[in-house]
Design an enzyme around this catalytic site. Structure first.
Site, mmCIF file in Angstrom:
data_model
loop_
_atom_site.group_PDB
_atom_site.id
_atom_site.type_symbol
_atom_site.label_atom_id
_atom_site.label_comp_id
_atom_site.label_asym_id
_atom_site.label_seq_id
_atom_site.Cartn_x
_atom_site.Cartn_y
_atom_site.Cartn_z
ATOM 1 N N HIS A 262 10.008 29.391 33.713
ATOM 2 C CA HIS A 262 8.150 29.523 33.938
ATOM 3 C C HIS A 262 7.873 30.328 33.400
ATOM 4 O O HIS A 262 8.476 31.464 32.670
ATOM 5 C CB HIS A 262 9.040 30.543 35.509
ATOM 6 C CG HIS A 262 7.710 30.982 36.486
ATOM 7 N ND1 HIS A 262 6.926 29.585 37.054
ATOM 8 C CD2 HIS A 262 6.903 31.684 36.520
ATOM 9 C CE1 HIS A 262 5.287 30.513 37.424
ATOM 10 N NE2 HIS A 262 5.659 32.249 37.213
ATOM 11 N N ALA B 182 1.204 -1.168 0.171
ATOM 12 C CA ALA B 182 0.264 0.184 -0.086
ATOM 13 C C ALA B 182 0.568 1.021 -0.057
ATOM 14 O O ALA B 182 1.959 1.047 -0.777
ATOM 15 C CB ALA B 182 -0.620 0.156 1.118
ATOM 16 N N LYS C 256 -4.355 12.282 15.026
ATOM 17 C CA LYS C 256 -4.352 13.678 15.369
ATOM 18 C C LYS C 256 -4.396 14.669 14.524
ATOM 19 O O LYS C 256 -4.605 15.587 15.262
ATOM 20 C CB LYS C 256 -2.846 13.409 15.227
ATOM 21 C CG LYS C 256 -2.378 12.589 17.080
ATOM 22 C CD LYS C 256 -2.595 11.300 17.016
ATOM 23 C CE LYS C 256 -3.522 10.892 17.857
ATOM 24 N NZ LYS C 256 -3.054 9.565 18.191
HETATM 25 P P1 FAD Z 1 2.354 -1.247 9.728
HETATM 26 O O1 FAD Z 1 2.109 0.318 10.159
HETATM 27 O O2 FAD Z 1 0.969 -1.862 10.345
HETATM 28 O O3 FAD Z 1 3.004 -1.133 9.158
HETATM 29 C C1 FAD Z 1 3.040 -2.290 8.308
HETATM 30 C C2 FAD Z 1 2.949 -2.406 6.748
HETATM 31 O O4 FAD Z 1 2.580 -3.215 6.059
HETATM 32 C C3 FAD Z 1 1.877 -2.146 6.117
HETATM 33 O O5 FAD Z 1 1.742 -0.532 5.137
HETATM 34 C C4 FAD Z 1 1.295 -3.128 4.808
HETATM 35 O O6 FAD Z 1 0.786 -2.456 3.457
HETATM 36 C C5 FAD Z 1 2.126 -3.346 5.016
HETATM 37 N N1 FAD Z 1 2.263 -5.185 4.316
HETATM 38 C C6 FAD Z 1 2.148 -5.998 4.987
HETATM 39 N N2 FAD Z 1 2.037 -7.224 4.880
HETATM 40 C C7 FAD Z 1 3.045 -7.196 3.788
HETATM 41 C C8 FAD Z 1 2.986 -7.918 2.855
HETATM 42 N N3 FAD Z 1 2.477 -9.302 2.840
HETATM 43 N N4 FAD Z 1 3.459 -7.409 1.827
HETATM 44 C C9 FAD Z 1 3.473 -6.194 1.502
HETATM 45 N N5 FAD Z 1 3.290 -5.171 2.013
HETATM 46 C C10 FAD Z 1 3.154 -5.842 3.561
HETATM 47 N N6 FAD Z 1 1.091 3.947 17.937
HETATM 48 C C11 FAD Z 1 1.489 5.704 18.098
HETATM 49 O O7 FAD Z 1 2.717 5.338 18.405
HETATM 50 N N7 FAD Z 1 1.131 6.808 18.482
HETATM 51 C C12 FAD Z 1 -0.281 7.507 18.056
HETATM 52 O O8 FAD Z 1 -1.005 7.471 18.424
HETATM 53 C C13 FAD Z 1 -0.853 6.174 17.498
HETATM 54 N N8 FAD Z 1 -2.633 6.255 16.899
HETATM 55 C C14 FAD Z 1 -2.554 5.602 16.260
HETATM 56 C C15 FAD Z 1 -4.616 5.361 16.226
HETATM 57 C C16 FAD Z 1 -4.745 4.695 15.271
HETATM 58 C C17 FAD Z 1 -6.371 4.637 14.839
HETATM 59 C C18 FAD Z 1 -4.400 3.345 15.297
HETATM 60 C C19 FAD Z 1 -5.261 2.301 14.076
HETATM 61 C C20 FAD Z 1 -3.102 2.940 15.630
HETATM 62 C C21 FAD Z 1 -1.803 3.692 15.843
HETATM 63 N N9 FAD Z 1 -1.256 3.790 16.446
HETATM 64 C C22 FAD Z 1 -0.092 4.707 17.325
HETATM 65 C C23 FAD Z 1 -0.382 2.410 16.225
HETATM 66 C C24 FAD Z 1 0.325 2.837 15.282
HETATM 67 O O9 FAD Z 1 0.173 2.737 14.432
HETATM 68 C C25 FAD Z 1 1.816 1.374 15.265
HETATM 69 O O10 FAD Z 1 1.877 0.879 16.416
HETATM 70 C C26 FAD Z 1 2.384 1.647 13.896
HETATM 71 O O11 FAD Z 1 2.169 1.726 12.747
HETATM 72 C C27 FAD Z 1 2.964 -0.354 13.417
HETATM 73 O O12 FAD Z 1 3.868 0.052 13.170
HETATM 74 P P2 FAD Z 1 4.363 -1.436 12.027
HETATM 75 O O13 FAD Z 1 5.953 -0.987 10.957
HETATM 76 O O14 FAD Z 1 4.559 -1.999 13.255
HETATM 77 O O15 FAD Z 1 3.546 -1.563 11.226
HETATM 78 P P1 NAD Z 2 -7.121 -1.197 23.718
HETATM 79 O O1 NAD Z 2 -6.296 -2.429 23.645
HETATM 80 O O2 NAD Z 2 -6.268 0.358 23.227
HETATM 81 O O3 NAD Z 2 -8.277 -0.734 23.450
HETATM 82 C C1 NAD Z 2 -9.024 -1.689 23.511
HETATM 83 C C2 NAD Z 2 -10.785 -1.864 24.564
HETATM 84 O O4 NAD Z 2 -11.722 -2.853 24.149
HETATM 85 C C3 NAD Z 2 -10.120 -2.146 25.757
HETATM 86 O O5 NAD Z 2 -10.679 -1.576 26.956
HETATM 87 C C4 NAD Z 2 -10.692 -3.485 26.149
HETATM 88 O O6 NAD Z 2 -11.450 -4.103 27.409
HETATM 89 C C5 NAD Z 2 -11.978 -3.284 25.030
HETATM 90 N N1 NAD Z 2 -13.221 -4.459 24.555
HETATM 91 C C6 NAD Z 2 -12.437 -5.606 24.668
HETATM 92 N N2 NAD Z 2 -13.657 -6.258 23.574
HETATM 93 C C7 NAD Z 2 -14.360 -5.764 23.977
HETATM 94 C C8 NAD Z 2 -16.457 -6.062 23.587
HETATM 95 N N3 NAD Z 2 -16.401 -7.002 22.911
HETATM 96 N N4 NAD Z 2 -16.593 -5.375 23.970
HETATM 97 C C9 NAD Z 2 -16.288 -3.657 24.049
HETATM 98 N N5 NAD Z 2 -15.175 -3.690 24.848
HETATM 99 C C10 NAD Z 2 -14.386 -4.820 25.259
HETATM 100 O O7 NAD Z 2 -7.233 -1.284 21.528
HETATM 101 P P2 NAD Z 2 -7.415 0.025 20.416
HETATM 102 O O8 NAD Z 2 -8.296 1.013 21.445
HETATM 103 O O9 NAD Z 2 -8.027 -0.817 18.973
HETATM 104 O O10 NAD Z 2 -5.886 -0.151 19.976
HETATM 105 C C11 NAD Z 2 -5.759 -0.970 19.553
HETATM 106 C C12 NAD Z 2 -3.392 -0.551 19.194
HETATM 107 O O11 NAD Z 2 -3.632 1.267 19.391
HETATM 108 C C13 NAD Z 2 -3.455 0.353 21.168
HETATM 109 O O12 NAD Z 2 -3.555 -1.045 21.819
HETATM 110 C C14 NAD Z 2 -2.618 1.147 21.047
HETATM 111 O O13 NAD Z 2 -1.373 -0.024 21.134
HETATM 112 C C15 NAD Z 2 -2.929 1.313 19.340
HETATM 113 N N6 NAD Z 2 -2.749 2.935 19.700
HETATM 114 C C16 NAD Z 2 -1.768 3.739 19.843
HETATM 115 C C17 NAD Z 2 -2.676 5.143 20.073
HETATM 116 C C18 NAD Z 2 -1.472 6.027 20.787
HETATM 117 O O14 NAD Z 2 -0.231 5.990 21.305
HETATM 118 N N7 NAD Z 2 -2.245 7.011 21.182
HETATM 119 C C19 NAD Z 2 -3.355 5.338 19.305
HETATM 120 C C20 NAD Z 2 -4.655 4.402 18.698
HETATM 121 C C21 NAD Z 2 -4.050 2.986 19.291
#
Ligand code: FAD
Ligand code: NAD
Length: 465
Positions: free
Chosen positions: A444, A37, A52
């Site tokens: 401060h 992707a 964000k």
């Molecule tokens: P990913 O970012 O998931 O990247 C994996 C990549 O591998 C993807 O681009 C995918 O297309 C590619 N891929 C997979 N399989 C294949 C294949 N077979 N061939 C080619 N390409 C492939 N974390 C924070 O620290 N701060 C935040 O504020 C935060 N906010 C988040 C908000 C949301 C809504 C979500 C969903 C997640 C958030 N996270 C946040 C978590 C963060 O996005 C992940 O921890 C992070 O992206 C993980 O990085 P990664 O490189 O392991 O995998």
């Molecule tokens: P999460 O693990 O943070 O929260 C999932 C919540 O869903 C938990 O409180 C759990 O008790 C609840 N839950 C589980 N099953 C349920 C059910 N059947 N009904 C109702 N509640 C249920 O997971 P998320 O919010 O999906 O985020 C996934 C991951 O992405 C996070 O754990 C984090 O690692 C990453 N993330 C990080 C940030 C950040 O760093 N600011 C922001 C977004 C996501």
């Protein structure tokens, strides 16, 4: 067609993968990264950055609403605000596109080859890449393989994704605002996006299975966040699960057995993420696993020689900064440097209102480890800077070892806490003592004074009452 032998092949260009590839290229390793992707992975395209952006837009809108309602304590009055969510999404998409191109440029500058397509690992050295179009699959070979395939949202039985039932990826692309939204899961995503949509005017109900919001964090941090959500009109149902869909919404089941129904135009399911382990040959590799995750050691090595893994694929915490740190580390390990994972802490930040931070040990973890501790807090009601922003909610709480005063952890809740997490992390990585924190002159008035104030309180010399 077979490419020349690479030193490193990285599968996936999210934060873990692109960090590994860029660092490997910089170290002179012949590197290729395969991505199906957009460059940047979940974090850049559908995670950290777009969420964000939405939160910032919602905060800006909420401030305008406060002013127009005549309730801004600073006396600012404005006309009736409106938001064009399609324009917000277009702004976000342009910004993400620019940052994704930036990653492409960084990879190119490091001499990394980027291949677009779905990679399938044939053995520990060979990956077959299928691209769109009529071309035959391309075979890539490398001495070292870095698995960085990331994670995907967990789907609930009875609530399949599609139609009104959305993932966070879907919700971040909505161009119209739902009137009412049920958020399933009161964790990171549920509360970050739930609060943002509430600020934009949606009636939000959060349904959480455990007995409180953000169950993975210390209970003391949650009340200011829950209070703010209730002020925004959110309904919070704890000890409740969503069990299925109805014509007008969802069915719920409380822990005491009470069944109910909620009306919802849309449902955001945010109950956690699972590692992306399917469709790319992991099962044929026979790697050791920790549950669904690929097991790694402190050098990101898997159980197979020459095969490494980083990021969400390797377990919790699934955070972008952990993936990036692992990515850089793995490249240096492959280059022969004596590197290992020796970080003291991985900061956890929830971008709610107010923001929540947890860095290092919590007081509870210190107690469980039988450490004799000192604890102290500083409330933002006593902060000059917080008062000037009309937002004095929250506090900073630290825990230190009693016998030598070395800082063990900092937790807090308050505005702009995400920025302070860097100071907390630096103090922990440097092995700071309470005396170091108390003796550092802090500008401060700033919110950052809170850590110094808490250290002074821990030393028995508080400046605040
Ligand atoms: P990913 O970012 O998931 O990247 C994996 C990549 O591998 C993807 O681009 C995918 O297309 C590619 N891929 C997979 N399989 C294949 C294949 N077979 N061939 C080619 N390409 C492939 N974390 C924070 O620290 N701060 C935040 O504020 C935060 N906010 C988040 C908000 C949301 C809504 C979500 C969903 C997640 C958030 N996270 C946040 C978590 C963060 O996005 C992940 O921890 C992070 O992206 C993980 O990085 P990664 O490189 O392991 O995998
Ligand atoms: P999460 O693990 O943070 O929260 C999932 C919540 O869903 C938990 O409180 C759990 O008790 C609840 N839950 C589980 N099953 C349920 C059910 N059947 N009904 C109702 N509640 C249920 O997971 P998320 O919010 O999906 O985020 C996934 C991951 O992405 C996070 O754990 C984090 O690692 C990453 N993330 C990080 C940030 C950040 O760093 N600011 C922001 C977004 C996501």
């Amino acid at each position: 067609m077979t490419d020349p032998l690479y030193d490193v092949l990285v599968l996936g260009a999210g934060p873990g993968g692109y960090a590994a590839a860029i660092r490997a290229g910089q170290l002179g390793l012949r590197t290729v990264v395969v991505e199906s992707a957009q460059l940047g992975g979940t974090c850049l395209n559908v995670g950290c950055i777009p969420s964000k952006a939405l939160i910032h837009a919602a905060d800006t809108f909420a401030a305008a609403v406060r002013s127009s309602a005549g309730s801004d304590p600073m006396g600012i009055r404005a006309g009736t605000p409106s938001i064009d969510l399609a324009a917000t999404v277009a702004w976000k998409d342009r910004m993400v596109g620019r940052l994704s191109s930036g990653i492409g440029a960084l990879l190119a500058r490091a001499g990394v080859t980027t291949v677009t397509g779905w990679g399938r690992v044939l053995d520990g050295k060979t990956v077959e890449v299928e691209s769109d179009g009529p071309h035959p699959p391309r075979l890539l070979q490398a001495r070292n393989l870095v698995l960085a395939t990331g994670s995907r949202p967990v789907e609930l039985p009875g609530l399949p994704f599609g139609g009104p039932v959305a993932t966070s990826t879907d919700a971040l692309a909505w161009c119209d605002l739902p009137d009412d939204l049920v958020v399933v899961g009161g964790g990171y995503i549920g509360l970050e996006l739930g609060t943002a949509f509430a600020k934009l005017g949606t009636a939000v109900t959060v349904v959480e299975a455990t007995d409180r919001l953000l169950p993975s964090f210390d209970a003391s941090l949650v009340p200011p966040i829950e209070r703010r959500m209730r002020q925004l009109g959110c309904t919070v149902l704890t000890r409740t699960k969503v069990t299925g869909q109805t014509a007008t919404g969802v069915r719920t089941l409380a822990a005491d057995g009470t069944a109910g129904e909620l009306t919802a135009g849309r449902v955001l399911v945010a109950v956690g993420r699972a590692p992306s382990v399917e469709g790319w040959g992991l099962d044929d590799l026979d790697l050791d696993r920790d549950g669904p995750f690929v097991r790694i050691d402190d050098r990101c090595r898997t159980s197979m020689t020459g095969v490494y893994a980083v990021g969400d694929l390797t377990g919790d915490p699934m955070l972008a900064h952990r993936a990036i740190a692992q990515g850089r580390l793995v490249a240096e390990v492959i280059a022969g440097q004596p590197r290992r994972w020796d970080n003291v802490c991985i900061p956890e930040v929830v971008f709610t209102d107010p923001e929540l931070v947890c860095v290092g040990m919590t007081p509870e973890q210190a107690r469980q480890a039988d450490v004799d501790t000192i604890e102290a807090s500083f409330p933002y009601t006593a902060s000059g800077r917080a008062s000037t922003t009309a937002d004095p909610s929250g506090f900073v709480h630290l825990v230190a070892r009693r016998h030598d005063h070395v800082l063990l952890g900092v937790q807090g809740v308050g505005a702009q806490m995400s920025e302070l997490s860097a100071t907390f992390g630096l103090a922990l990585e440097m092995g700071a003592r309470l005396e170091d924190l108390a003796g550092t002159i802090v500008a401060h008035p700033t919110r950052a004074e809170a850590l110094q104030e808490a250290a002074l309180a821990a030393l028995g010399a508080p400046m605040h009452v």
